[in-house]
Write an enzyme that holds these catalytic residues in place. Structure first.
Site, PDB file in Angstrom:
ATOM      1  N   THR A  20       0.842  -1.195   0.000  1.00 32.36           N
ATOM      2  CA  THR A  20       0.000   0.000   0.000  1.00 32.36           C
ATOM      3  C   THR A  20       0.874   1.241   0.000  1.00 32.36           C
ATOM      4  O   THR A  20       1.882   1.300   0.710  1.00 32.36           O
ATOM      5  CB  THR A  20      -0.957   0.038   1.205  1.00 32.36           C
ATOM      6  OG1 THR A  20      -1.624   1.302   1.209  1.00 32.36           O
ATOM      7  CG2 THR A  20      -0.255  -0.161   2.538  1.00 32.36           C
ATOM      8  N   GLU A  22      -4.678  -2.857   4.698  1.00 33.53           N
ATOM      9  CA  GLU A  22      -4.263  -3.455   5.973  1.00 33.53           C
ATOM     10  C   GLU A  22      -5.381  -4.264   6.635  1.00 33.53           C
ATOM     11  O   GLU A  22      -5.145  -4.950   7.627  1.00 33.53           O
ATOM     12  CB  GLU A  22      -3.818  -2.353   6.946  1.00 33.53           C
ATOM     13  CG  GLU A  22      -2.506  -1.671   6.577  1.00 33.53           C
ATOM     14  CD  GLU A  22      -2.708  -0.452   5.672  1.00 33.53           C
ATOM     15  OE1 GLU A  22      -3.719  -0.403   4.938  1.00 33.53           O
ATOM     16  OE2 GLU A  22      -1.854   0.450   5.709  1.00 33.53           O
ATOM     17  N   LYS A  37      -5.736  10.445  -2.345  1.00 32.97           N
ATOM     18  CA  LYS A  37      -6.314   9.300  -3.045  1.00 32.97           C
ATOM     19  C   LYS A  37      -7.110   9.786  -4.251  1.00 32.97           C
ATOM     20  O   LYS A  37      -8.116  10.462  -4.107  1.00 32.97           O
ATOM     21  CB  LYS A  37      -7.209   8.490  -2.112  1.00 32.97           C
ATOM     22  CG  LYS A  37      -7.352   7.066  -2.635  1.00 32.97           C
ATOM     23  CD  LYS A  37      -7.968   6.156  -1.622  1.00 32.97           C
ATOM     24  CE  LYS A  37      -7.537   4.730  -1.865  1.00 32.97           C
ATOM     25  NZ  LYS A  37      -8.345   3.771  -1.119  1.00 32.97           N
ATOM     26  N   TRP A  45      -3.425   5.722  -4.552  1.00 31.58           N
ATOM     27  CA  TRP A  45      -2.709   6.660  -3.697  1.00 31.58           C
ATOM     28  C   TRP A  45      -1.669   7.462  -4.456  1.00 31.58           C
ATOM     29  O   TRP A  45      -1.025   6.952  -5.364  1.00 31.58           O
ATOM     30  CB  TRP A  45      -1.993   5.915  -2.576  1.00 31.58           C
ATOM     31  CG  TRP A  45      -2.929   5.312  -1.583  1.00 31.58           C
ATOM     32  CD1 TRP A  45      -3.154   3.985  -1.391  1.00 31.58           C
ATOM     33  CD2 TRP A  45      -3.747   5.997  -0.639  1.00 31.58           C
ATOM     34  NE1 TRP A  45      -4.071   3.809  -0.381  1.00 31.58           N
ATOM     35  CE2 TRP A  45      -4.454   5.020   0.094  1.00 31.58           C
ATOM     36  CE3 TRP A  45      -3.965   7.351  -0.339  1.00 31.58           C
ATOM     37  CZ2 TRP A  45      -5.356   5.349   1.103  1.00 31.58           C
ATOM     38  CZ3 TRP A  45      -4.866   7.669   0.671  1.00 31.58           C
ATOM     39  CH2 TRP A  45      -5.543   6.678   1.373  1.00 31.58           C
TER      40      TRP A  45
HETATM   41  P1  AMP Z   1      -6.396   1.285   0.510  1.00 30.65           P
HETATM   42  O1  AMP Z   1      -5.447   0.671   1.449  1.00 30.65           O
HETATM   43  O2  AMP Z   1      -5.751   1.749  -0.735  1.00 30.65           O
HETATM   44  O3  AMP Z   1      -7.585   0.434   0.259  1.00 30.65           O
HETATM   45  O4  AMP Z   1      -6.930   2.630   1.170  1.00 30.65           O
HETATM   46  C1  AMP Z   1      -7.555   2.658   2.423  1.00 30.65           C
HETATM   47  C2  AMP Z   1      -7.978   4.059   2.727  1.00 30.65           C
HETATM   48  O5  AMP Z   1      -8.889   4.513   1.733  1.00 30.65           O
HETATM   49  C3  AMP Z   1      -8.698   4.253   4.027  1.00 30.65           C
HETATM   50  O6  AMP Z   1      -7.812   4.366   5.123  1.00 30.65           O
HETATM   51  C4  AMP Z   1      -9.466   5.545   3.769  1.00 30.65           C
HETATM   52  O7  AMP Z   1      -8.616   6.682   3.913  1.00 30.65           O
HETATM   53  C5  AMP Z   1      -9.828   5.409   2.309  1.00 30.65           C
HETATM   54  N1  AMP Z   1     -11.167   4.818   2.177  1.00 30.65           N
HETATM   55  C6  AMP Z   1     -11.483   3.522   1.927  1.00 30.65           C
HETATM   56  N2  AMP Z   1     -12.828   3.362   1.863  1.00 30.65           N
HETATM   57  C7  AMP Z   1     -13.372   4.574   2.086  1.00 30.65           C
HETATM   58  C8  AMP Z   1     -14.706   5.075   2.171  1.00 30.65           C
HETATM   59  N3  AMP Z   1     -15.759   4.303   1.979  1.00 30.65           N
HETATM   60  N4  AMP Z   1     -14.863   6.378   2.446  1.00 30.65           N
HETATM   61  C9  AMP Z   1     -13.808   7.208   2.631  1.00 30.65           C
HETATM   62  N5  AMP Z   1     -12.531   6.800   2.549  1.00 30.65           N
HETATM   63  C10 AMP Z   1     -12.309   5.502   2.295  1.00 30.65           C
END
Ligand code: AMP
Length: 545
Positions: free
Chosen positions: A183, A330, A438, A443
């Protein structure tokens, strides 16, 4: 203690694939190929071809714990790697094809990948970082349109054709590593999250439950979310568990291709980030009668916040239901789902507000939020603090033990998401503590951009922050302070960055200032920048600039 007298049966992906082949052998797997034709196979084929893949990889010397990477779109061969590699005792490492070659080189070296399975169409990207992977022993290419694969590589299809369709799967410990996902949603270098068989299986069971995706044999599941991002939210594994038909979009992720696929394959559950669904909503709005999406039961939206207007637009104008969910690489990744409890139904505005929250925790994921001092905050829907989670599919540490500060001394994972939690357990994200951006579900590291920007001879200081964007949710904007007597154009700064970053990571705008606001400890005050300039891209779009 009086110990229970039940079997300690290992929860492994091996059982998932054997079961899928035996009980759901005729369930379909539809895979869109690069020429847009659809390959049609079954779970029976998956079981046989996974055995062939495991035999071939064994002959290549892949042993327990070895990392076999994939650089692939969502398709049936990728699914075969998802299944065969862990079931043979090795670890499937999904490489994110949206990243810059230098990042991919870092990640593949860090993971010590020994074999990479790469789509032929992605060979030009792979070619730009393969020399950086010191541990690399073999490259297997998934062929495209019957074209010969590059010299020195193995043809995936020919390799499988030479093998028997049964394999003596080893007996595995359920805690053995199965999948490695990196990530970039973290400060500093990308970090690896190493899922176990147990975490993947338990996660698939939770994801398949009615309160989450609600999957059964009658379902048709379309993971639009990439298989290189947090195991496509576990959708492929959850579908296998349920015996549901699987539909893979391949590289064709534009709204028209997806809507056609959903309509023609009678998809019931599809999952993707808001950017994908915003495009689909616009397409449906433009021609409401043109597409028959009557088969769709729900669209799972996560990865970034699903705007209430998107949820409402689908429901009111097209009778389509959105399920908003939150998760992280994670957390395997499912953490919370915005199901509306019966007592909250009835009043449309309130129901919509509930659907737009990030939802409440799925079983066995625990949530809490804390203030800056680590003090627990009340679940009153008002107190704002960092969300922490724990559970059987939450990372206990990163691969290589980096980022130890993300784990609290009492066993919780610090998400970096700033939230409120209400009395019913619904989590609402209000901000982000981690310094990342994001965009369209992927990211962008602000720190990495700042480092390269500050190496430009005209730049004294640079702070990159997230500005809101109607299509991509967030885009990077750079605040710049010039060195005395110097300056550069936006084009010069962009060209300076282009050598080190993927196109999607380049800032959409530069804001020049005399001084970047700072915290009392001297760090850039990104909240202030977001407050002042967070809407400059929205303004630019609305004024047509
Ligand atoms: P990833 O590890 O790339 O899946 O990113 C995880 C992060 O994406 C989380 O810690 C949030 O900051 C953001 N995220 C994931 N789902 C949501 C959601 N439904 N609403 C807002 N932010 C989200």
């Amino acid at each position: 203690m009086l110990t229970g007298r039940m079997m300690s049966f290992p929860l492994t992906i091996t059982e998932l694939v054997e079961r899928a082949g035996r009980f759901h052998g005729s369930s379909a797997i539809v895979s869109v190929q690069s020429d847009r034709s659809r390959h049609r196979g079954t779970y029976g084929d998956l079981a046989a071809r996974s055995a062939q893949l495991a035999s071939a990889l064994t002959k290549l010397g892949v042993g327990p714990g070895d990392r076999v990477a994939t650089l692939s779109w969502n398709h049936r061969q990728h699914l075969e790697c998802y299944v065969a590699v862990p079931a043979m005792g090795a670890v499937v490492h999904t490489l994110n094809l949206r990243l810059h070659p230098s990042e991919l080189g870092y990640i593949a070296s860090h993971a010590e990948d020994t074999v990479v399975v790469v789509d032929h169409s992605l060979w030009p990207l792979f070619d730009r970082f393969r020399h950086a992977i010191g541990s690399l022993r073999h490259v297997v290419v998934v062929p495209d349109k019957g074209e010969p694969v590059p010299e020195g590589t193995l043809d995936y299809e020919k390799m499988l054709a030479a093998e028997a369709s049964t394999f003596a799967w080893p007996l595995l410990d359920e805690n053995a590593a199965a999948m490695l996902c990196y990530t970039s949603g973290t400060t500093g270098n990308p970090k690896g999250v190493l899922y176990s068989h147990r975490s993947i299986v338990l996660h698939a069971m939770a994801a398949a439950m009615p309160n989450a995706m609600g999957l059964g044999v009658e379902d048709v599941v379309l993971p639009v979310v990439p298989m290189f991002h947090a195991s496509a939210w576990g959708m492929p594994y959850a579908a296998l568990l349920a015996g549901a038909k699987l539909v893979f979009p391949g590289p064709h992720l534009d709204p028209a291709s997806l809507v056609t696929l959903m309509a023609e394959e009678r998809v019931t559950v599809a999952g993707g980030v808001p950017t994908i669904w915003l495009g689909i909503l616009a397409l449906l709005d433009a021609a409401p009668e043109a597409h028959d999406l009557s088969s769709v039961r729900t669209m799972i939206i996560g990865g970034s916040a699903a705007p209430a207007s998107l949820i409402d637009g689908f429901a009111k104008r097209h009778g389509l239901q959105v399920t908003h969910a939150w998760g992280m690489t994670e957390t395997n990744p499912l953490g919370t789902v915005a199901r509306v409890k019966p007592e909250l139904r009835g009043e449309p505005a309130r129901e919509l507000a509930v659907r737009a929250t990030q939802g409440f925790a799925v079983p066995f994921v625990q949530t809490r939020h804390v203030d800056d001092q680590g003090k627990l905050l009340p679940w009153d829907g008002k107190a704002v603090g960092e969300l922490e989670v724990r559970g059987p599919w939450v990372a206990a540490s990163y691969f290589g033990d980096e980022g130890l500060d993300r784990f609290s001394p009492d066993g919780w994972f610090k998400t970096g998401d700033v939230v409120t939690i209400d009395a019913a357990g619904y989590v609402t994200i209000t901000d982000r503590a981690k310094d990342v951006i994001k965009s369209g579900g992927e990211w962008i590291s602000s720190v990495a951009l700042e480092n390269v920007l500050m190496a430009h001879p005209a730049v004294a200081e640079a702070a990159v922050f997230a500005a809101r964007h109607p299509k991509w949710d967030e885009r990077p904007v750079a605040a710049i302070v010039w060195r005395p007597g110097k300056s550069a154009t936006d084009e010069e700064l962009t060209a300076h960055l282009a050598g080190s970053f993927a196109k999607m990571s380049l800032p959409d705008a530069f804001v020049v200032m005399d001084q970047i606001p700072r915290t009392s400890t001297g760090k850039f005050l990104k909240t202030k920048l977001r407050e002042q300039y967070g809407d400059i891209l929205e303004k630019a779009v609305s004024t047509g600039l």
